[in-house]
Design a protein around this motif. Structure first.
Motif, short mmCIF file in Angstrom:
data_model
loop_
_atom_site.label_atom_id
_atom_site.label_comp_id
_atom_site.label_asym_id
_atom_site.label_seq_id
_atom_site.Cartn_x
_atom_site.Cartn_y
_atom_site.Cartn_z
N MET A 1 61.34 52.47 -4.97
CA MET A 1 59.64 51.66 -3.88
C MET A 1 60.06 51.77 -2.86
O MET A 1 61.11 52.60 -1.81
CB MET A 1 60.69 49.90 -3.43
CG MET A 1 59.75 49.43 -2.74
SD MET A 1 60.33 47.57 -2.19
CE MET A 1 61.35 47.07 -3.68
N ARG B 1 58.37 52.10 3.23
CA ARG B 1 57.51 51.76 4.14
C ARG B 1 57.87 50.14 3.66
O ARG B 1 58.09 49.31 3.91
CB ARG B 1 55.93 52.67 4.34
CG ARG B 1 56.80 53.45 5.61
CD ARG B 1 54.86 53.80 6.26
NE ARG B 1 54.61 52.81 6.47
CZ ARG B 1 54.39 52.35 7.54
NH1 ARG B 1 54.59 53.10 8.81
NH2 ARG B 1 53.34 51.44 8.41
N MET B 2 57.23 49.42 2.24
CA MET B 2 57.26 49.01 1.26
C MET B 2 58.90 47.91 1.23
O MET B 2 59.19 46.63 1.79
CB MET B 2 57.29 48.94 -0.46
CG MET B 2 56.82 47.96 -0.50
SD MET B 2 56.14 47.80 -2.48
CE MET B 2 54.71 48.25 -2.19
N ASP B 3 60.05 48.64 0.95
CA ASP B 3 61.27 48.23 1.41
C ASP B 3 61.08 47.85 2.56
O ASP B 3 62.23 46.43 2.37
CB ASP B 3 62.58 49.38 1.59
CG ASP B 3 63.65 48.71 0.62
OD1 ASP B 3 63.72 47.92 0.65
OD2 ASP B 3 64.64 49.21 1.22
N PRO C 1 57.13 44.44 -9.17
CA PRO C 1 56.42 45.75 -7.81
C PRO C 1 54.88 45.22 -7.87
O PRO C 1 55.12 45.07 -6.67
CB PRO C 1 56.50 47.08 -8.80
CG PRO C 1 57.91 46.90 -9.71
CD PRO C 1 57.60 45.15 -10.25
N ALA C 2 53.90 45.45 -8.85
CA ALA C 2 52.63 44.86 -8.44
C ALA C 2 52.69 43.61 -7.09
O ALA C 2 51.69 43.73 -6.54
CB ALA C 2 52.51 44.50 -10.36
N GLN C 3 53.85 42.20 -7.87
CA GLN C 3 53.59 41.52 -6.79
C GLN C 3 54.17 41.30 -5.09
O GLN C 3 53.48 41.18 -4.49
CB GLN C 3 53.99 40.27 -7.27
CG GLN C 3 53.04 39.08 -8.27
CD GLN C 3 53.55 38.47 -8.78
OE1 GLN C 3 55.46 37.94 -9.07
NE2 GLN C 3 53.33 37.51 -8.81
N GLN C 4 54.48 42.48 -5.37
CA GLN C 4 55.23 43.00 -4.22
C GLN C 4 53.92 44.05 -3.54
O GLN C 4 53.99 43.91 -2.23
CB GLN C 4 56.32 43.98 -4.50
CG GLN C 4 57.86 43.17 -4.63
CD GLN C 4 59.16 44.26 -4.89
OE1 GLN C 4 59.42 45.39 -4.88
NE2 GLN C 4 60.20 43.46 -4.87
N ARG C 5 53.42 44.66 -4.20
CA ARG C 5 52.61 45.09 -3.72
C ARG C 5 51.66 44.62 -2.80
O ARG C 5 50.98 45.01 -1.89
CB ARG C 5 52.05 45.90 -4.15
CG ARG C 5 50.81 47.20 -3.95
CD ARG C 5 51.12 48.25 -2.87
NE ARG C 5 49.89 49.13 -2.73
CZ ARG C 5 50.50 49.63 -1.73
NH1 ARG C 5 52.03 50.72 -1.25
NH2 ARG C 5 49.48 51.00 -1.52
N LYS C 6 51.46 43.70 -3.41
CA LYS C 6 49.84 42.94 -2.80
C LYS C 6 50.51 42.14 -1.74
O LYS C 6 50.15 41.40 -0.89
CB LYS C 6 49.93 41.42 -3.83
CG LYS C 6 48.88 42.18 -4.89
CD LYS C 6 48.78 40.69 -5.70
CE LYS C 6 47.64 40.95 -6.97
NZ LYS C 6 47.58 40.21 -8.27
N TYR D 1 52.96 43.40 0.38
CA TYR D 1 52.67 44.27 1.39
C TYR D 1 50.83 44.75 2.22
O TYR D 1 51.90 44.89 3.25
CB TYR D 1 53.52 45.98 0.64
CG TYR D 1 52.94 47.01 1.21
CD1 TYR D 1 54.37 47.38 2.63
CD2 TYR D 1 52.32 47.93 0.78
CE1 TYR D 1 54.10 48.40 2.93
CE2 TYR D 1 51.99 48.80 1.71
CZ TYR D 1 53.09 49.13 3.00
OH TYR D 1 52.75 50.68 3.32
N ASP D 2 50.49 44.70 0.99
CA ASP D 2 49.53 44.59 1.70
C ASP D 2 48.86 43.88 2.81
O ASP D 2 47.88 43.46 3.66
CB ASP D 2 48.28 45.00 0.35
CG ASP D 2 48.58 46.35 -0.32
OD1 ASP D 2 49.19 47.03 -0.22
OD2 ASP D 2 47.76 45.88 -1.53
#
Length: 141
Positions: A1, A4-6, A82-87, A89-90
Motif C-alpha cells: 500500500m 499516503r494511502m496507508d 485494496p479496491a475499496q481502500q482506494r475508494k 482514500y479518494d
C-alpha cells in the motif's frame, strides 16, 4: 500500500476509534439462505403449508441472525480489499484537499487538532461506509 494511502487508512482508523464508530454489514445472503432452507425443510415435512410456515420462520430467524452484529470500524477498515481502500482514500482526500503531511502521525495530529476537519473526515467516512459497504453505523457522538 502506498505510504499516503496507508497514512489515510490509519487516520480513518484513529478517527473512527475516537468516535467509537461501530458498523454492522448486512449479510443478506445468509438471511436468504436461512429463509430458503427452512422453507425447503418445511415443504418436505408438511407440504405446501410447511413451505409457508418454514419460509416465515426462516425469514425471521435469518433476520435475527444477521442483525445487530456490530464490529468496530477500524477492524472493518483493516479488512477492506485494496479496491475499496482506494475508494475510501479518494473520498477522504476530497476532504483533506491541500493538507500537507510527512507521515501518519502528523496527519492524525493535524486532523484531530482541527475540529472542523475532524468532523468532515468523520462525515466522509460514515458516508463511505453507508453507501459503499451498505453498513449500518452506530457511534457515540
Amino acid at each position: 500500500m502506498p505510504p499516503r494511502m496507508d497514512d489515510v487508512m490509519r487516520l480513518c482508523c484513529e478517527v473512527s476509534a475516537q468516535n467509537e464508530i461501530k458498523v454492522a454489514i448486512r449479510s443478506s445472503a445468509k438471511g436468504a439462505m436461512m429463509a430458503g432452507g427452512s422453507a425447503f425443510v418445511g415443504g418436505l415435512v408438511a407440504g405446501p403449508a410447511g413451505i409457508a410456515v418454514g419460509g416465515a420462520l426462516g425469514g425471521l430467524l435469518g433476520s435475527w441472525m444477521t442483525s445487530g452484529q456490530f464490529r468496530p470500524l477500524p477492524q472493518i477498515l483493516i479488512e477492506l480489499p485494496p479496491a475499496q481502500q482506494r475508494k475510501l482514500y479518494d473520498a477522504i482526500m476530497g476532504v483533506l484537499g491541500n493538507v500537507h503531511w510527512t507521515d501518519a502521525v502528523q496527519l492524525v495530529s493535524l486532523v484531530m487538532g482541527n475540529a472542523t476537519l475532524q468532523q468532515q473526515v468523520t462525515a466522509a467516512l460514515i458516508s463511505y461506509v453507508t453507501k459503499e459497504l451498505r453498513a449500518e453505523v452506530r457511534s457515540t457522538d
